[in-house]
Design a protein around this motif. Structure first.
Motif, PDB file in Angstrom:
ATOM      1  N   ASP A  43       0.808  -1.219   0.000  1.00 55.14           N
ATOM      2  CA  ASP A  43       0.000   0.000   0.000  1.00 55.14           C
ATOM      3  C   ASP A  43       0.841   1.268   0.000  1.00 55.14           C
ATOM      4  O   ASP A  43       0.367   2.329  -0.426  1.00 55.14           O
ATOM      5  N   VAL A  44       2.069   1.174   0.509  1.00 55.23           N
ATOM      6  CA  VAL A  44       2.901   2.384   0.641  1.00 55.23           C
ATOM      7  C   VAL A  44       4.212   2.300  -0.125  1.00 55.23           C
ATOM      8  O   VAL A  44       5.008   3.240  -0.087  1.00 55.23           O
ATOM      9  N   ALA A  45       4.440   1.208  -0.840  1.00 53.41           N
ATOM     10  CA  ALA A  45       5.707   1.040  -1.559  1.00 53.41           C
ATOM     11  C   ALA A  45       5.958   2.195  -2.524  1.00 53.41           C
ATOM     12  O   ALA A  45       7.102   2.655  -2.672  1.00 53.41           O
ATOM     13  N   HIS A  46       4.911   2.678  -3.176  1.00 51.42           N
ATOM     14  CA  HIS A  46       5.081   3.768  -4.149  1.00 51.42           C
ATOM     15  C   HIS A  46       5.504   5.064  -3.471  1.00 51.42           C
ATOM     16  O   HIS A  46       6.068   5.954  -4.126  1.00 51.42           O
ATOM     17  N   LEU A  47       5.262   5.182  -2.155  1.00 55.65           N
ATOM     18  CA  LEU A  47       5.702   6.358  -1.408  1.00 55.65           C
ATOM     19  C   LEU A  47       7.119   6.174  -0.863  1.00 55.65           C
ATOM     20  O   LEU A  47       7.891   7.143  -0.777  1.00 55.65           O
ATOM     21  N   LEU A  48       7.447   4.944  -0.488  1.00 58.80           N
ATOM     22  CA  LEU A  48       8.746   4.684   0.110  1.00 58.80           C
ATOM     23  C   LEU A  48       9.878   4.623  -0.908  1.00 58.80           C
ATOM     24  O   LEU A  48      10.977   5.134  -0.653  1.00 58.80           O
ATOM     25  N   ARG A  49       9.633   3.996  -2.039  1.00 58.11           N
ATOM     26  CA  ARG A  49      10.717   3.793  -3.011  1.00 58.11           C
ATOM     27  C   ARG A  49      11.407   5.085  -3.435  1.00 58.11           C
ATOM     28  O   ARG A  49      12.641   5.122  -3.518  1.00 58.11           O
ATOM     29  N   PRO A  50      10.663   6.171  -3.704  1.00 57.66           N
ATOM     30  CA  PRO A  50      11.357   7.402  -4.105  1.00 57.66           C
ATOM     31  C   PRO A  50      12.199   8.026  -2.993  1.00 57.66           C
ATOM     32  O   PRO A  50      13.118   8.810  -3.276  1.00 57.66           O
ATOM     33  N   LYS A  55      18.691   0.215  -3.214  1.00 60.79           N
ATOM     34  CA  LYS A  55      18.397  -1.081  -2.604  1.00 60.79           C
ATOM     35  C   LYS A  55      19.555  -1.649  -1.792  1.00 60.79           C
ATOM     36  O   LYS A  55      19.418  -2.705  -1.172  1.00 60.79           O
ATOM     37  N   THR A  56      20.689  -0.930  -1.767  1.00 60.61           N
ATOM     38  CA  THR A  56      21.783  -1.351  -0.896  1.00 60.61           C
ATOM     39  C   THR A  56      21.746  -0.609   0.442  1.00 60.61           C
ATOM     40  O   THR A  56      22.580  -0.864   1.316  1.00 60.61           O
ATOM     41  N   ALA A  57      20.796   0.299   0.624  1.00 61.07           N
ATOM     42  CA  ALA A  57      20.726   1.103   1.841  1.00 61.07           C
ATOM     43  C   ALA A  57      20.607   0.220   3.081  1.00 61.07           C
ATOM     44  O   ALA A  57      19.898  -0.793   3.069  1.00 61.07           O
ATOM     45  N   LEU A 204       2.735  10.216   6.377  1.00 61.41           N
ATOM     46  CA  LEU A 204       4.117   9.772   6.278  1.00 61.41           C
ATOM     47  C   LEU A 204       5.003  10.980   6.568  1.00 61.41           C
ATOM     48  O   LEU A 204       5.008  11.955   5.812  1.00 61.41           O
ATOM     49  N   TYR A 205       5.726  10.908   7.678  1.00 55.04           N
ATOM     50  CA  TYR A 205       6.663  11.966   8.056  1.00 55.04           C
ATOM     51  C   TYR A 205       8.052  11.568   7.565  1.00 55.04           C
ATOM     52  O   TYR A 205       8.513  10.450   7.838  1.00 55.04           O
ATOM     53  N   ILE A 206       8.698  12.458   6.861  1.00 53.43           N
ATOM     54  CA  ILE A 206      10.021  12.193   6.297  1.00 53.43           C
ATOM     55  C   ILE A 206      10.995  13.195   6.911  1.00 53.43           C
ATOM     56  O   ILE A 206      10.990  14.377   6.571  1.00 53.43           O
TER      57      ILE A 206
END
Length: 224
Positions: A43-50, A55-57, A204-206
């Protein structure tokens, strides 16, 4: 998201903030039980990926519980994930559940006292964990000092272990900005808030760490 059995629900809301409640709940639930607060990864992958560097993080999952978030992210290519929770019951269970995801770590640890060195992680993720520390009785507009101290300790510790100048703290919650911003406002950081949903809103707080200097160095061995 799995439905929680009635006999695992707390008798008082503030029990969500105790280790004893979670140990008992995880012991009562089945071996394969999972529960995700708010949203699943899909549900939130599209918000997290950017927001995630790549992917090495190195990612720190704060209060992992028995959520599927880490395993779903792992299967999406984010394999360098360190999961922590203060319940040894759930840590052992999740370690066994994810034995076929060998690059993930599972450690017993309190989010208010992280046993990691400074500048250890690129990303930290909290999906509802801070909220559990806010369940103590009191006025939401004027929270008890214990709530302020606990939430402030979590954020202070996260900022300490995040890489200076490029670390990102992601916090997913239903808590509205006027209740949460006070804990996430720090010198040398920037805070972005994204509202999710049409009728019932999540946020979502960034929090980005933009400075090169930080809290005094601290020797903190990683162990379980």
């Amino acid at each position: 998201m799995m439905t929680t059995a009635a006999n695992t629900l707390p008798t008082k809301n503030e029990e969500y903030g105790t280790r004893e409640y979670w140990d008992q709940r995880y012991t009562q639930e089945g071996e394969e039980a999972t529960f995700d607060w708010f949203k699943r990864y899909e549900d939130v992958a599209h918000l997290l990926r950017p927001v995630l560097p790549d992917k090495t993080a190195r990612i720190l999952m704060l209060g992992c519980g028995n959520s599927t978030l880490s395993e779903d992210m792992y299967d999406d290519g984010y394999k360098n994930i360190v999961n922590i929770d203060y319940s040894p019951v759930v840590v052992e269970r999740m370690r066994a559940r994810n034995h076929d995801r060998p690059e993930m770590q599972w450690l017993v640890m309190d989010i208010r006292d992280l046993r990691f060195e400074n500048d250890s992680f690129d990303v930290a993720i909290d999906k509802g964990t801070m909220d559990a520390m806010m369940t103590a009785k009191g006025d939401v507009w004027d929270p008890p000092q214990q709530v302020i101290d606990d939430c402030s300790k979590e954020v202070d510790e996260v900022l300490r272990v995040m890489r200076k100048g490029r670390g990102v703290f992601l916090y997913l919650t239903f808590g509205q900005p006027h209740f949460r911003r006070r804990y996430l406002t720090r010198p040398g950081t920037t805070l972005e808030i994204q509202q999710i949903g049409d009728t019932f809103h999540y946020y979502l707080y960034i929090l980005r760490n933009r400075v090169e200097d930080g809290p005094p160095a601290r020797e903190s061995p990683e162990n379980n």
